[in-house]
Scaffold this motif. Sequence first.
Motif, short mmCIF file in Angstrom:
data_model
loop_
_atom_site.label_atom_id
_atom_site.label_comp_id
_atom_site.label_asym_id
_atom_site.label_seq_id
_atom_site.Cartn_x
_atom_site.Cartn_y
_atom_site.Cartn_z
N ASP A 76 73.71 -13.34 52.99
CA ASP A 76 72.69 -13.83 53.91
C ASP A 76 72.60 -12.93 55.14
O ASP A 76 73.62 -12.38 55.59
N ASP A 94 69.63 -15.22 51.55
CA ASP A 94 68.69 -15.88 52.45
C ASP A 94 68.56 -15.10 53.75
O ASP A 94 69.50 -14.43 54.19
N VAL A 95 67.38 -15.22 54.37
CA VAL A 95 67.06 -14.47 55.57
C VAL A 95 66.64 -15.43 56.67
O VAL A 95 65.84 -16.34 56.45
N TYR A 96 67.18 -15.22 57.86
CA TYR A 96 66.74 -15.92 59.06
C TYR A 96 66.46 -14.84 60.09
O TYR A 96 67.37 -14.12 60.49
N LEU A 100 60.04 -10.35 59.97
CA LEU A 100 60.46 -9.87 58.65
C LEU A 100 59.43 -8.87 58.14
O LEU A 100 58.24 -9.17 58.07
N LEU A 108 63.13 -8.72 47.97
CA LEU A 108 63.80 -9.84 48.64
C LEU A 108 63.89 -10.98 47.64
O LEU A 108 62.87 -11.53 47.23
N SER A 112 63.45 -17.30 53.02
CA SER A 112 63.33 -16.70 54.35
C SER A 112 62.84 -17.76 55.34
O SER A 112 62.06 -18.63 54.99
N ARG A 113 63.34 -17.64 56.54
CA ARG A 113 62.93 -18.55 57.61
C ARG A 113 62.71 -17.70 58.85
O ARG A 113 63.60 -16.95 59.25
N MET A 114 61.52 -17.84 59.43
CA MET A 114 61.18 -17.06 60.61
C MET A 114 60.84 -18.00 61.75
O MET A 114 60.05 -18.92 61.57
#
Length: 139
Positions: A76, A94-96, A100, A108, A112-114
């Motif tokens: 992550d 996972d991406v925070y 992005l 990817l 993802s959460r932005m």
Amino acid sequence: MKKKNKNKRASQRTDTLIGPGSEVEGVLQCEENLRIDGRFNGSIESQGCVTIGEEAIARSNISAREVIVAGKVYGDVTAENKLTITPTGQMYGDVYAASLIVMEGGLLNGASRMEHQTSPQEAAESTDTTLPLQRSEAG
């Protein structure tokens, strides 16, 4: 008239390097920029920019101000500002991030959460003005 932007140059400088052919395991904490061109297993925490080079493999959770993935990351990523996945980059986790960027050819696989960074006062104001969702009735 050759005035250069020192902040841009400073953010691209490498302060810590794990070179090609190196394999490191453990917890890495650094205050400045980090570049990995070898293999890394463990966790990474940086106050600067973390760059995973084209031939690098990182099996780790990464937390940094900015992250650039040109190699492979299995884990992550939390980027305070921006995560960039280049055309050769592969990200499995996972991406925070606040921002992005996945370039054409980049990969990817994960959620993802932005969210934009806001001050506590701005966050309170935005929740006060949130309107309820209205649904049309079928009939």
